[in-house]
Motif scaffolding. Structure first.
Motif, short mmCIF file in Angstrom:
data_model
loop_
_atom_site.label_atom_id
_atom_site.label_comp_id
_atom_site.label_asym_id
_atom_site.label_seq_id
_atom_site.Cartn_x
_atom_site.Cartn_y
_atom_site.Cartn_z
N ILE A 92 0.84 -1.19 0.00
CA ILE A 92 0.00 0.00 0.00
C ILE A 92 0.88 1.25 0.00
CG2 ILE A 92 -0.24 -0.09 2.52
CD1 ILE A 92 -3.02 1.14 2.19
N LEU A 93 0.56 2.16 -0.91
CA LEU A 93 1.26 3.43 -1.00
C LEU A 93 0.44 4.45 -0.21
CD1 LEU A 93 3.67 4.86 -2.59
CD2 LEU A 93 1.89 5.62 -4.17
N ILE A 94 1.00 4.98 0.85
CA ILE A 94 0.27 5.92 1.72
C ILE A 94 0.83 7.32 1.51
CG2 ILE A 94 -0.39 6.49 4.09
CD1 ILE A 94 0.07 3.57 4.83
N ALA A 95 -0.06 8.27 1.25
CA ALA A 95 0.36 9.65 1.00
C ALA A 95 -0.47 10.61 1.82
CB ALA A 95 0.22 9.98 -0.49
N THR A 96 0.11 11.74 2.18
CA THR A 96 -0.67 12.81 2.79
C THR A 96 -1.40 13.55 1.66
OG1 THR A 96 1.19 14.36 2.66
CG2 THR A 96 0.96 13.08 4.70
N PHE A 121 8.98 -1.84 4.75
CA PHE A 121 8.62 -0.42 4.85
C PHE A 121 9.66 0.40 4.09
CE2 PHE A 121 9.20 3.69 6.95
CZ PHE A 121 7.91 4.17 7.06
N TYR A 122 9.18 1.28 3.20
CA TYR A 122 10.07 2.10 2.39
C TYR A 122 9.70 3.58 2.57
CZ TYR A 122 10.38 -2.43 -0.05
OH TYR A 122 10.52 -3.75 -0.36
N TYR A 123 10.72 4.40 2.76
CA TYR A 123 10.49 5.83 3.02
C TYR A 123 11.41 6.67 2.14
CZ TYR A 123 10.13 10.19 5.72
OH TYR A 123 9.93 11.49 6.10
N GLY A 152 12.64 14.57 4.53
CA GLY A 152 11.81 13.39 4.32
C GLY A 152 10.67 13.62 3.34
N GLY A 153 10.16 12.54 2.81
CA GLY A 153 9.04 12.60 1.88
C GLY A 153 7.70 12.49 2.60
N ASN A 154 6.64 12.66 1.85
CA ASN A 154 5.29 12.60 2.42
C ASN A 154 4.50 11.42 1.87
OD1 ASN A 154 6.12 15.36 3.20
ND2 ASN A 154 3.99 15.57 3.80
N ILE A 155 5.20 10.41 1.38
CA ILE A 155 4.58 9.15 1.02
C ILE A 155 5.44 8.03 1.59
CG2 ILE A 155 3.61 10.11 -1.10
CD1 ILE A 155 5.66 8.57 -2.69
N VAL A 156 4.82 6.88 1.80
CA VAL A 156 5.55 5.68 2.20
C VAL A 156 4.97 4.50 1.45
CG1 VAL A 156 6.12 6.53 4.51
CG2 VAL A 156 4.07 5.15 4.19
N LEU A 157 5.76 3.48 1.29
CA LEU A 157 5.30 2.23 0.71
C LEU A 157 5.49 1.16 1.78
CD1 LEU A 157 4.29 0.79 -1.89
CD2 LEU A 157 6.69 0.36 -2.46
N VAL A 158 4.43 0.43 2.07
CA VAL A 158 4.49 -0.51 3.19
C VAL A 158 3.54 -1.68 2.92
CG1 VAL A 158 2.69 0.76 4.45
CG2 VAL A 158 4.30 -0.67 5.73
N LYS A 159 3.87 -2.81 3.48
CA LYS A 159 2.99 -3.97 3.39
C LYS A 159 1.81 -3.78 4.34
CE LYS A 159 6.64 -7.18 1.98
NZ LYS A 159 7.44 -8.38 2.34
N VAL A 160 0.62 -4.16 3.88
CA VAL A 160 -0.59 -3.94 4.69
C VAL A 160 -0.49 -4.65 6.03
CG1 VAL A 160 -3.07 -4.38 4.83
CG2 VAL A 160 -2.09 -3.53 2.70
N ASP A 161 0.02 -5.88 6.04
CA ASP A 161 0.10 -6.58 7.32
C ASP A 161 1.09 -5.91 8.27
OD1 ASP A 161 2.31 -7.33 5.79
OD2 ASP A 161 2.40 -9.35 6.64
N THR A 162 2.10 -5.23 7.73
CA THR A 162 3.05 -4.48 8.56
C THR A 162 2.36 -3.30 9.22
OG1 THR A 162 4.91 -5.11 7.14
CG2 THR A 162 5.24 -3.21 8.57
N VAL A 163 1.50 -2.62 8.47
CA VAL A 163 0.73 -1.50 9.03
C VAL A 163 -0.10 -1.99 10.20
CG1 VAL A 163 -1.11 0.18 8.61
CG2 VAL A 163 0.62 -0.23 6.85
N LYS A 164 -0.85 -3.05 10.01
CA LYS A 164 -1.74 -3.56 11.04
C LYS A 164 -0.98 -4.01 12.29
CE LYS A 164 -5.23 -5.03 7.68
NZ LYS A 164 -5.96 -6.17 7.07
N ARG A 165 0.23 -4.52 12.07
CA ARG A 165 1.02 -5.04 13.17
C ARG A 165 1.76 -3.96 13.95
NH1 ARG A 165 6.03 -7.18 12.13
NH2 ARG A 165 5.41 -7.39 9.95
N CYS A 166 2.15 -2.88 13.26
CA CYS A 166 3.07 -1.91 13.88
C CYS A 166 2.50 -0.51 14.08
CB CYS A 166 4.33 -1.79 13.03
SG CYS A 166 5.24 -3.32 12.82
#
Length: 253
Positions: A92-96, A121-123, A152-166
């Motif tokens: 999932i690509l998360i952006a502000t 997790f990528y930043y 720093g940037g205002n987007i991140v790329l992360v695995k969905v299960d990582t979001v839920k866990r952390c």
């Protein structure tokens, strides 16, 4: 790949005097968040775009975004609510919602670089000299480390299960994301000393974050400053208008 744009109301934003929800602030006659959605729509690897924010404020996005999720009371809650609509196996690509100058090229570059490395997790981070060359006069928070001076940037790329866990563990990181010294304090005394001396490296920060959260984290150096050039105050709006309305677009390139 899925995309999530955070569009929660920010009562402490100086821009709320112009618009109740900063995401809907119009620049050149178009809401900020729609610039971001348009950039994402140009990318063939993004198949779903979700927006999380107060549904009653985001009615103009119906039919524009694929999914609109009613927001919670905090950024971390909003990230979690957004992640919950997607399968755990997805990236999932998360952006502000306040980076209207973002381009599909900038996003593609970040994602392609990230996918060459195995991580959870990528930043994105941008060198100061690149940021100031393209957007002279824009005030950003920079961190000087052994590898260079970065923002720093205002987007991140992360695995969905990582979001839920952390996500709960990451709450302090999100609160203090623009306060480098506070972040260093969370990372521990050794990091603080190295941070103050400017001797910490990207690799050391990646390892420390990974150890704290039990994940593999990776900083991705981006040559696209628009990935982190957000619109937080009136002077930022003026710069965004000059760029997006064609006034000074690309003159610094």
């Amino acid at each position: 790949m899925k995309a999530l744009i955070l569009a929660g109301s920010q009562e402490d934003s100086p821009l709320t005097k112009f618009c109740q929800n900063k995401a809907l602030l119009k620049i050149c006659g178009k809401e900020m968040i729609k610039y971001i959605i348009d950039a994402m729509r140009e990318l063939d690897f993004i198949d779903t775009i979700a927006v999380v924010g107060p549904k009653d404020e985001l009615v103009s996005l119906e039919g524009f975004a694929d999914i609109i999720i009613d927001s919670g009371s905090s950024m971390t809650e909003n990230v979690l609510k957004g992640a919950e609509v997607f399968p755990d196996s997805e990236l999932i690509l998360i952006a502000t919602s306040d980076i209207p100058m973002i381009t599909s090229e900038a996003i593609r570059d970040f994602v392609e670089k990230a996918q060459k490395v195995d991580a959870d997790f990528y930043y994105p981070i941008v060198r100061k000299e690149i940021n100031e060359k393209k957007y002279p006069g824009v005030k950003r928070t920079y961190v000087k480390i052994k590898d260079g001076t970065f923002t720093g940037g205002n987007i991140v790329l992360v695995k969905v299960d990582t979001v839920k866990r952390c996500i709960k563990q990451a709450e302090e990181f999100m609160i203090y994301r623009k306060k480098p010294l506070k972040l260093a304090q969370i990372l521990g005394p050794v990091i603080i000393i190295k941070f103050l001396m400017g001797t910490i490296t990207i690799s050391e920060l990646e390892k420390r974050v990974g150890k704290l959260f039990g994940i593999k984290a990776k900083g991705i150096i981006s040559d696209y400053p628009e990935i982190g050039t957000d619109v937080d105050k009136e002077s930022d709006v003026e710069i965004a208008e000059k760029v997006l309305c064609g006034g000074i677009a690309n003159e610094a390139q």
